[in-house]
Design an enzyme around this catalytic site. Structure first.
Site, PDB file in Angstrom:
ATOM      1  N   LYS A 112      33.955  32.237  53.620  1.00  0.00           N
ATOM      2  CA  LYS A 112      33.888  33.701  53.581  1.00  0.00           C
ATOM      3  C   LYS A 112      32.709  34.229  54.383  1.00  0.00           C
ATOM      4  CE  LYS A 112      36.609  35.005  49.581  1.00  0.00           C
ATOM      5  NZ  LYS A 112      36.702  35.707  48.300  1.00  0.00           N
ATOM      6  N   LYS A 195      48.077  31.075  53.040  1.00  0.00           N
ATOM      7  CA  LYS A 195      48.496  31.526  51.713  1.00  0.00           C
ATOM      8  C   LYS A 195      48.660  33.040  51.690  1.00  0.00           C
ATOM      9  CE  LYS A 195      44.593  32.679  48.817  1.00  0.00           C
ATOM     10  NZ  LYS A 195      44.308  32.906  47.442  1.00  0.00           N
ATOM     11  N   LYS A 198      45.859  39.053  49.026  1.00  0.00           N
ATOM     12  CA  LYS A 198      45.671  40.499  48.946  1.00  0.00           C
ATOM     13  C   LYS A 198      44.947  41.013  50.170  1.00  0.00           C
ATOM     14  CE  LYS A 198      44.396  40.342  44.145  1.00  0.00           C
ATOM     15  NZ  LYS A 198      43.196  39.509  44.318  1.00  0.00           N
TER      16      LYS A 198
HETATM   17  N1  AQP Z   1      49.322  32.751  47.598  1.00  0.00           N
HETATM   18  C1  AQP Z   1      49.082  32.405  46.343  1.00  0.00           C
HETATM   19  N2  AQP Z   1      49.850  31.497  45.721  1.00  0.00           N
HETATM   20  C2  AQP Z   1      49.609  31.145  44.442  1.00  0.00           C
HETATM   21  N3  AQP Z   1      48.610  31.657  43.701  1.00  0.00           N
HETATM   22  C3  AQP Z   1      47.814  32.576  44.275  1.00  0.00           C
HETATM   23  N4  AQP Z   1      46.755  33.271  43.826  1.00  0.00           N
HETATM   24  C4  AQP Z   1      46.322  34.084  44.809  1.00  0.00           C
HETATM   25  N5  AQP Z   1      47.062  33.948  45.898  1.00  0.00           N
HETATM   26  C5  AQP Z   1      48.001  33.010  45.611  1.00  0.00           C
HETATM   27  C6  AQP Z   1      46.215  33.162  42.479  1.00  0.00           C
HETATM   28  O1  AQP Z   1      46.012  34.476  41.992  1.00  0.00           O
HETATM   29  C7  AQP Z   1      44.792  34.563  41.286  1.00  0.00           C
HETATM   30  C8  AQP Z   1      43.983  35.660  41.959  1.00  0.00           C
HETATM   31  O2  AQP Z   1      42.707  35.356  42.201  1.00  0.00           O
HETATM   32  P1  AQP Z   1      41.679  36.329  42.932  1.00  0.00           P
HETATM   33  O3  AQP Z   1      42.104  37.730  42.863  1.00  0.00           O
HETATM   34  O4  AQP Z   1      40.354  36.003  42.363  1.00  0.00           O
HETATM   35  O5  AQP Z   1      41.627  35.938  44.446  1.00  0.00           O
HETATM   36  P2  AQP Z   1      42.393  35.018  45.405  1.00  0.00           P
HETATM   37  O6  AQP Z   1      42.761  33.719  44.822  1.00  0.00           O
HETATM   38  O7  AQP Z   1      41.585  34.930  46.647  1.00  0.00           O
HETATM   39  O8  AQP Z   1      43.710  35.881  45.634  1.00  0.00           O
HETATM   40  P3  AQP Z   1      44.034  36.816  46.819  1.00  0.00           P
HETATM   41  O9  AQP Z   1      45.245  37.589  46.481  1.00  0.00           O
HETATM   42  O10 AQP Z   1      44.081  36.030  48.088  1.00  0.00           O
HETATM   43  O11 AQP Z   1      42.844  37.810  46.815  1.00  0.00           O
HETATM   44  P4  AQP Z   1      41.757  38.206  47.920  1.00  0.00           P
HETATM   45  O12 AQP Z   1      42.544  38.513  49.137  1.00  0.00           O
HETATM   46  O13 AQP Z   1      41.082  39.384  47.329  1.00  0.00           O
HETATM   47  O14 AQP Z   1      40.848  37.032  48.103  1.00  0.00           O
HETATM   48  C9  AQP Z   1      44.184  33.162  41.293  1.00  0.00           C
HETATM   49  O15 AQP Z   1      44.550  32.485  40.102  1.00  0.00           O
HETATM   50  C10 AQP Z   1      44.839  32.520  42.493  1.00  0.00           C
HETATM   51  O16 AQP Z   1      44.916  31.109  42.388  1.00  0.00           O
END
Ligand code: AQP
Length: 332
Positions: A112, A195, A198
């Site tokens: 990051k 993956k 968001k």
């Molecule tokens: N693509 C994915 N497939 C399966 N699980 C996923 N998770 C996120 N993306 C996928 C799971 O959702 C939860 C969210 O965790 P987070 O909001 O702390 O951040 P993250 O994992 O980094 O999810 P995002 O959507 O990609 O958010 P941003 O873009 O803000 O970093 C976790 O349990 C994760 O495993």
């Protein structure tokens, strides 16, 4: 019952299909078996630049989507992290027993900080895993369901718990990560080797839980596939189709092989239409329920406050023990 802790960042207006399949669906199942705590981790979200009014809104919306997806605030403790002050306080204490080099080895920080550049990389981003350790340890958590990208942070949490217990006496439960199976990992529909996220740069390949059904349908029909033409799971050679199969299987509970058989000899168009119907049928009620909850923010805030009280009871007791153990003078 064993205790479970997990959370998500309120980093967008809507959650995406990966959050739903990889996290919410698992949480919903696990809330029967565990004494579960689910948090909207807004303090973590501050490690990225945010518009304050938008962050507040995203926090509410994330909570509404947890409930709409079936997390029951009367059964599980569903609350907003910043409503329980002990998180920030325990994070400070834990930061004093975390090695600088140890924190520097966290690969998510390295990734990051590289992405954000030196100017946007804060000390908060660096200490993010310590705050996550505090989240988990405050609740004497036994299990933490996470994606494999978070595994290293749970390892750090375990190390910190053991170190603290060793230095100051048995205080924390050493938690175990429950790592999602690869089959629960969802990829971007346009870039099926990254993956779904968001914070993806382009929205074309992200299925948002709160998208209008027609938008969801369009995104599925336009998903990237390949020129082979057979509906078959092969992550290396056919990442697009494999990803669609994963989503289909996760939402229907049917094995991938059965879905491959159903669409044998039929084209991708048919397969996508089938998937479109599955996804729309699954998301539509969740979306409707979330929007309904968001129509009455006062009631939602009341539920969150009651749940925060429940969380604070557990968290404050842990924090009081910690303050005592490390030698802070109790206020007279
Ligand atoms: N693509 C994915 N497939 C399966 N699980 C996923 N998770 C996120 N993306 C996928 C799971 O959702 C939860 C969210 O965790 P987070 O909001 O702390 O951040 P993250 O994992 O980094 O999810 P995002 O959507 O990609 O958010 P941003 O873009 O803000 O970093 C976790 O349990 C994760 O495993």
């Amino acid at each position: 019952k064993q205790r479970l802790y997990s959370g998500m960042q309120p980093s967008a207006d809507s959650l995406q299909a990966g959050n739903y399949i990889g996290a919410l669906l698992q949480w919903r199942k696990m809330q029967d078996e565990y004494d579960a705590f689910f948090s909207v981790v807004d303090l973590h979200a501050l490690t990225q630049p945010n518009d304050p009014a938008e962050l507040r809104e995203k926090t509410r919306r994330t909570a509404a989507q947890y409930i709409a997806a079936g997390i029951e605030p009367s059964r599980s403790t569903l609350y907003v992290q910043s409503h329980v002050r002990a998180h920030a306080e325990l994070a400070w204490i834990l930061s004093t027993i975390t090695g600088f080099g140890e924190a520097g080895r966290m690969t998510q920080f390295k990734d990051k900080s590289q992405r954000y550049g030196a100017d946007a990389t804060s000390v908060g981003l660096f200490t993010y895993p310590v705050l996550m350790a505090a989240d988990i340890l405050l609740y004497k958590t036994d299990v933490v369901p996470v994606g494999d990208d978070q595994k290293q942070h749970v390892e750090l949490t375990r190390d910190l718990a053991e170190r603290f217990n060793g230095r100051f006496g048995e205080t924390f439960v050493v938690p175990k990560p429950v790592i999602q199976a690869e089959t629960a990992r969802i990829y971007d529909l346009q870039e099926p080797t990254s993956k779904m996220s968001k914070s993806a740069e382009s929205q074309a390949g992200v299925l948002w839980l709160l998208d209008e059904p027609s938008v969801t349908a369009k995104k599925i029909m336009r998903a990237v596939t390949d020129s082979d033409g057979t509906v078959r799971y092969d992550r290396a050679e056919k990442p697009g189709v494999s990803n669609l199969l994963t989503i289909y299987s996760a939402l229907t509970g049917r094995p991938v092989a059965e879905i491959e058989d159903e669409y044998a000899g039929r084209g991708y168009g048919d397969f996508k239409k089938g998937l479109r119907d599955v996804v729309v049928a699954e998301f539509e009620p969740v979306r409707a329920r979330a929007l309904e909850l968001l129509d009455d923010p006062a009631e939602l805030d009341r539920v969150l406050a009651a749940n925060a009280d429940r969380a604070a009871e557990v968290a404050d007791a842990t924090l009081a023990t910690v303050y005592e153990r490390v030698g802070l003078l109790r206020r007279g």
